[in-house]
Design an enzyme around this catalytic site. Structure first.
Site, PDB file in Angstrom:
ATOM      1  N   ASP A 190       4.887 -31.153  10.131  1.00 15.40           N
ATOM      2  CA  ASP A 190       6.331 -31.061  10.341  1.00 15.40           C
ATOM      3  C   ASP A 190       6.828 -29.763   9.724  1.00 15.40           C
ATOM      4  O   ASP A 190       6.506 -29.460   8.571  1.00 15.40           O
ATOM      5  CB  ASP A 190       7.057 -32.228   9.668  1.00 15.40           C
ATOM      6  N   ASP A 220       7.574 -41.541  22.292  1.00 18.55           N
ATOM      7  CA  ASP A 220       7.597 -42.543  21.225  1.00 18.55           C
ATOM      8  C   ASP A 220       7.869 -43.888  21.887  1.00 18.55           C
ATOM      9  O   ASP A 220       8.897 -44.048  22.552  1.00 18.55           O
ATOM     10  CB  ASP A 220       8.716 -42.239  20.219  1.00 18.55           C
TER      11      ASP A 220
END
Length: 252
Positions: free
Chosen positions: A11, A130
């Site tokens: 990230d 997702d």
């Protein structure tokens, strides 16, 4: 046959790695180039950078980061987060990314997949999804980090996206994410039955055994994880040796 790939996920925000990395040999844990080099030397096959930078103004720091990583790391890497237009994708690819992942922007505007695939080729276009299991046994696609149901059924969406031009699917199970209890094998298998593009499994990796299992029991060609690699809980080289011993195609 496609070799099985081990893919750490980083990230990044404002051009820096967030969610600390606990490599002993890193001089600067927040530097994406240092982190990427460490993973490259550890034997990973690809990298995924998810840009959680909020505003458009800060995009330039991400572009600069991509450029620096591309100069020094010689494995394919994907960048995702905040890609809303063909121009956004073009900038990332020109800076040196091999692939670009799109998620909510593709749901909002599926034509984006077709436009990007036409301009750059499907091999550059990764659909990030997702998904979460519903009470009726189906899976739905979620937005906002798994907090908002898009109303789209997973199997329908991946088929539509691949038809439009997505060349790979990065599939995250929101049910498994963070649990370290293993990947969502039924969901991965269900998706692999309806699309023919490579699938990267994400969400649930807690051990090298889980990585071995996802490759032995599903058609996934990539296994993505973050914390187990960042904190040195799983050795990439040892995992690859175990994969090779199990007869899996792997780059040693």
């Amino acid at each position: 046959m496609l070799k099985k790939r081990i893919i750490p996920c980083l990230d990044v925000k404002d051009g820096r790695v967030v969610k600390g990395i606990n490599f002993v040999n890193l001089t600067d844990v927040g530097d994406p180039v240092d982190a990427s080099k460490a993973y490259y030397e550890a034997g990973c096959d690809e990298l995924v950078f998810l840009d959680i930078t909020a505003t458009h103004e800060e995009r330039d720091t991400t572009i600069e980061m991509v450029r620096r990583v591309a100069e020094q790391v010689f494995i394919p890497f994907t960048v995702g987060g905040g890609i809303r237009t063909v121009e956004d994708m073009k900038r990332m690819l020109q800076a040196g990314a091999d692939k670009v992942a799109v998620n909510s922007s593709a749901l909002a505007n599926p034509q984006l997949l077709a436009d990007c695939a036409e301009k750059f080729g499907s091999q550059c276009v990764v659909l990030a999804v997702d998904a979460k299991k519903e009470a009726d046994g189906s899976w739905h696609v979620y937005l906002a980090g798994g907090r908002k149901d898009s109303g789209r059924e997973l199997l329908d969406w991946v088929q539509e996206a691949v038809g439009l031009g997505a060349g790979e699917i990065l599939l995250t199970s929101m049910d498994k994410d963070g649990t370290k209890s293993g990947f969502d094998l039924p969901m991965l298998e269900a998706v692999s039955q309806v699309v023919s593009v490579p699938i990267i499994a994400s969400g649930g990796a807690g051990s090298s055994q889980h990585i071995l299992e996802v490759f032995e029991k599903t058609a996934a060609t990539g296994a993505l994880a973050a914390s187990i690699f960042h904190y040195g809980q799983v050795s990439i080289s040892e995992t690859k040796k175990a994969m090779q011993a199990a007869g899996l195609e792997v780059r040693i």
